[in-house]
Design a protein around this motif. Structure first.
Motif, PDB file in Angstrom:
ATOM      1  N   LEU A  99       0.722  -1.222  -0.103  1.00 48.97           N
ATOM      2  CA  LEU A  99       0.109   0.054  -0.096  1.00 48.97           C
ATOM      3  C   LEU A  99       0.796   1.324   0.130  1.00 48.97           C
ATOM      4  O   LEU A  99       1.952   1.157   0.656  1.00 48.97           O
ATOM      5  CB  LEU A  99      -0.823  -0.103   1.288  1.00 48.97           C
ATOM      6  CG  LEU A  99      -2.125  -1.154   1.313  1.00 48.97           C
ATOM      7  CD1 LEU A  99      -2.675  -0.817   2.528  1.00 48.97           C
ATOM      8  CD2 LEU A  99      -3.071  -0.809  -0.026  1.00 48.97           C
ATOM      9  N   ILE A 159      -8.142  -1.861  -4.074  1.00 47.51           N
ATOM     10  CA  ILE A 159      -7.106  -0.751  -4.004  1.00 47.51           C
ATOM     11  C   ILE A 159      -5.911  -0.927  -4.693  1.00 47.51           C
ATOM     12  O   ILE A 159      -5.597  -2.045  -4.805  1.00 47.51           O
ATOM     13  CB  ILE A 159      -6.764  -0.496  -2.290  1.00 47.51           C
ATOM     14  CG1 ILE A 159      -5.978   0.897  -2.169  1.00 47.51           C
ATOM     15  CG2 ILE A 159      -5.910  -1.570  -1.768  1.00 47.51           C
ATOM     16  CD1 ILE A 159      -5.928   1.176  -0.735  1.00 47.51           C
ATOM     17  N   VAL A 175      -3.510   7.515   2.579  1.00 49.66           N
ATOM     18  CA  VAL A 175      -4.738   7.854   1.985  1.00 49.66           C
ATOM     19  C   VAL A 175      -5.970   7.159   2.329  1.00 49.66           C
ATOM     20  O   VAL A 175      -6.094   6.154   1.496  1.00 49.66           O
ATOM     21  CB  VAL A 175      -4.280   8.310   0.170  1.00 49.66           C
ATOM     22  CG1 VAL A 175      -5.772   8.685  -0.512  1.00 49.66           C
ATOM     23  CG2 VAL A 175      -3.307   9.328   0.230  1.00 49.66           C
ATOM     24  N   PRO A 227     -13.235   6.729   5.086  1.00 53.38           N
ATOM     25  CA  PRO A 227     -13.660   7.816   4.532  1.00 53.38           C
ATOM     26  C   PRO A 227     -13.106   9.120   4.562  1.00 53.38           C
ATOM     27  O   PRO A 227     -12.213   9.409   5.316  1.00 53.38           O
ATOM     28  CB  PRO A 227     -14.896   8.022   5.382  1.00 53.38           C
ATOM     29  CG  PRO A 227     -14.392   7.678   6.885  1.00 53.38           C
ATOM     30  CD  PRO A 227     -13.492   6.611   6.516  1.00 53.38           C
ATOM     31  N   GLU A 280     -11.697  10.990   9.810  1.00 56.85           N
ATOM     32  CA  GLU A 280     -11.847   9.848  10.862  1.00 56.85           C
ATOM     33  C   GLU A 280     -13.418   9.602  11.037  1.00 56.85           C
ATOM     34  O   GLU A 280     -14.235  10.253  11.370  1.00 56.85           O
ATOM     35  CB  GLU A 280     -11.351  10.626  12.148  1.00 56.85           C
ATOM     36  CG  GLU A 280     -11.431   9.596  13.281  1.00 56.85           C
ATOM     37  CD  GLU A 280     -10.571   8.500  13.103  1.00 56.85           C
ATOM     38  OE1 GLU A 280      -9.566   8.282  12.308  1.00 56.85           O
ATOM     39  OE2 GLU A 280     -11.057   7.394  13.624  1.00 56.85           O
ATOM     40  N   TYR A 339      -7.785  -6.381  12.114  1.00 58.09           N
ATOM     41  CA  TYR A 339      -6.343  -5.743  11.323  1.00 58.09           C
ATOM     42  C   TYR A 339      -5.248  -6.280  12.313  1.00 58.09           C
ATOM     43  O   TYR A 339      -4.387  -6.657  11.664  1.00 58.09           O
ATOM     44  CB  TYR A 339      -6.439  -4.270  11.196  1.00 58.09           C
ATOM     45  CG  TYR A 339      -7.568  -4.079  10.242  1.00 58.09           C
ATOM     46  CD1 TYR A 339      -7.093  -4.006   8.879  1.00 58.09           C
ATOM     47  CD2 TYR A 339      -8.930  -3.836  10.586  1.00 58.09           C
ATOM     48  CE1 TYR A 339      -8.250  -3.707   7.793  1.00 58.09           C
ATOM     49  CE2 TYR A 339      -9.847  -3.163   9.496  1.00 58.09           C
ATOM     50  CZ  TYR A 339      -9.643  -3.563   8.102  1.00 58.09           C
ATOM     51  OH  TYR A 339     -10.404  -3.306   7.206  1.00 58.09           O
TER      52      TYR A 339
HETATM   53  N1  GSH Z   1      -9.422   5.418  11.617  1.00 62.24           N
HETATM   54  C1  GSH Z   1      -9.717   5.806  10.223  1.00 62.24           C
HETATM   55  C2  GSH Z   1      -9.165   4.464   9.298  1.00 62.24           C
HETATM   56  C3  GSH Z   1      -9.627   4.431   7.891  1.00 62.24           C
HETATM   57  C4  GSH Z   1      -8.820   3.428   7.074  1.00 62.24           C
HETATM   58  O1  GSH Z   1      -7.782   2.712   7.619  1.00 62.24           O
HETATM   59  N2  GSH Z   1      -9.407   3.204   5.915  1.00 62.24           N
HETATM   60  C5  GSH Z   1      -8.883   1.903   5.005  1.00 62.24           C
HETATM   61  C6  GSH Z   1      -9.721   1.268   4.462  1.00 62.24           C
HETATM   62  S1  GSH Z   1     -10.288   0.059   5.354  1.00 62.24           S
HETATM   63  C7  GSH Z   1      -7.916   2.698   3.914  1.00 62.24           C
HETATM   64  O2  GSH Z   1      -8.439   3.580   3.331  1.00 62.24           O
HETATM   65  N3  GSH Z   1      -6.585   2.107   3.702  1.00 62.24           N
HETATM   66  C8  GSH Z   1      -5.916   2.579   2.709  1.00 62.24           C
HETATM   67  C9  GSH Z   1      -4.398   2.662   3.002  1.00 62.24           C
HETATM   68  O3  GSH Z   1      -4.145   2.882   4.060  1.00 62.24           O
HETATM   69  O4  GSH Z   1      -3.711   3.068   2.316  1.00 62.24           O
HETATM   70  C10 GSH Z   1     -11.397   5.656  10.139  1.00 62.24           C
HETATM   71  O5  GSH Z   1     -11.887   5.292  11.160  1.00 62.24           O
HETATM   72  O6  GSH Z   1     -11.827   6.570   9.490  1.00 62.24           O
END
Ligand code: GSH
Length: 329
Positions: free
Chosen positions: A3, A86, A125, A128, A142, A188
């Protein structure tokens, strides 16, 4: 594939969120502005001003999509749904089934939305993202804060649903805190652990917490009593993904949710609430995890099962309506 993240506005892929013991440490999100009903924060709750970017696969973003639906914000806040898988370049917008492109900025990658807000942005990145069309910036990214804003600040939405009632506020915040580390992030921490010890620690805490809430749900219909609150939606998005993805891919396999009588009926109860299933997409969930994390699933094959009927009947209304009636006699 690893990622990527932005460092000083540039895309890099050589980074890690694991510590020296192989434990997964989630990076904090950065944008923490608040929308308020009176506009005192500079971000007033008003129609046609904000845009929500989500993935329907992601449990954090999914919470915000649910709250958006339940609070009747569809005509007030516009929505984009990223491609479930992704890429090397992060989240992208496509015309694939169930996706909605970036109708606000016309970007192809979500990282461009972040650099629009801050050209020197450093961080992940993530979805939401709540975007302000008026000042062209990210309000907040967040999930827990976005659902709170949707729930409490958009008073003129066409519903009187309230998932943060005054008398339960402390209990709700305490519950959201309590389920975060062992359950929401626990799946996770299990799946992304780099050592046996880190994995076993996370998975043990996860199932202890699930066992605990299984008992709580024997005595009450929802996490904070007999009404649905924000805490339930925070729990729901993790439980919905559990048997579909976490049990297999993240090795959270001591028990499935369908093996827990109360949690399983509770999950169906929430799924069957009006409008919720409109924003539930098992295909996006399975693709996100099985195709988007090739370090865990190198063939990127998406399993055909399990067969789970989230629409099957549940016993929660019967049990708790009857017990309430008995108490009144
Ligand atoms: N603490 C954030 C976590 C958001 C998050 O980790 N989203 C993940 C998808 S499940 C993401 O976009 N990951 C992409 C990356 O890390 O590159 C929240 O609760 O909004």
């Amino acid at each position: 594939m690893t990622l990527g993240m932005l460092v000083d506005g540039k895309w890099v892929t050589d980074w890690t969120e694991r510590d020296e013991q192989g434990k997964f440490n989630r990076m904090p999100t950065h944008f923490r502005n608040w929308i308020t009903a009176d506009g005192s924060s500079g971000f007033k709750a008003e129609a046609n001003r904000y845009h929500l970017y989500v993935s329907l696969g992601c449990p954090w973003a999914h919470r915000t999509a649910i709250m958006w639906k339940l609070k009747g914000l569809e005509d007030i806040i516009s929505l984009s749904i990223v491609d479930p898988v992704i890429s090397e370049d992060g989240w992208k917008f496509t015309q694939n089934p169930g996706c909605i492109p970036d109708i606000v900025n016309g970007d192809f990658y979500l990282r461009d939305t972040y650099t629009r807000a801050n050209p020197n942005y450093t961080g992940r990145v993530t979805v939401p993202v709540l975007w302000d069309k008026q000042t062209a910036t990210i309000v907040n990214n967040e999930s827990r804060q976005i659902i709170r804003m949707f729930d409490t600040q958009f008073a003129d939405s066409n519903t009187d649903a309230n998932f943060y009632p005054t008398e339960l506020q402390q209990e709700i915040d305490k519950t959201i805190d309590a389920i975060y580390q062992p359950i929401n992030n626990g799946v996770y921490r299990s799946g992304f652990a780099n050592t046996q010890a880190a994995y076993e620690e996370a998975v043990t805490e996860l199932f202890q917490a699930l066992d605990y809430w299984e008992n709580v749900l024997a005595a009450q219909r929802y996490l904070c009593g007999n009404q649905i609150t924000e805490a339930d939606w925070c729990m729901f998005t993790t439980l919905l993904r559990f048997d579909l993805a976490y049990y297999g891919l993240f090795k959270c396999n001591l028990r499935r949710i369908v093996d827990y009588p109360n949690l399983w009926n509770y999950l169906k109860d929430l799924y069957q609430q009006p409008k919720v299933k409109d924003v539930c997409n098992a295909d996006h969930i399975k693709k996100l995890y099985y195709q988007g994390l090739p370090q865990l699933n190198p063939t990127q094959i998406v399993p055909v099962g399990p067969e789970i009927d989230f629409d099957a009947s549940h016993n929660r209304d019967r049990i708790f309506t009857e017990s309430k009636q008995m108490a009144q006699v």
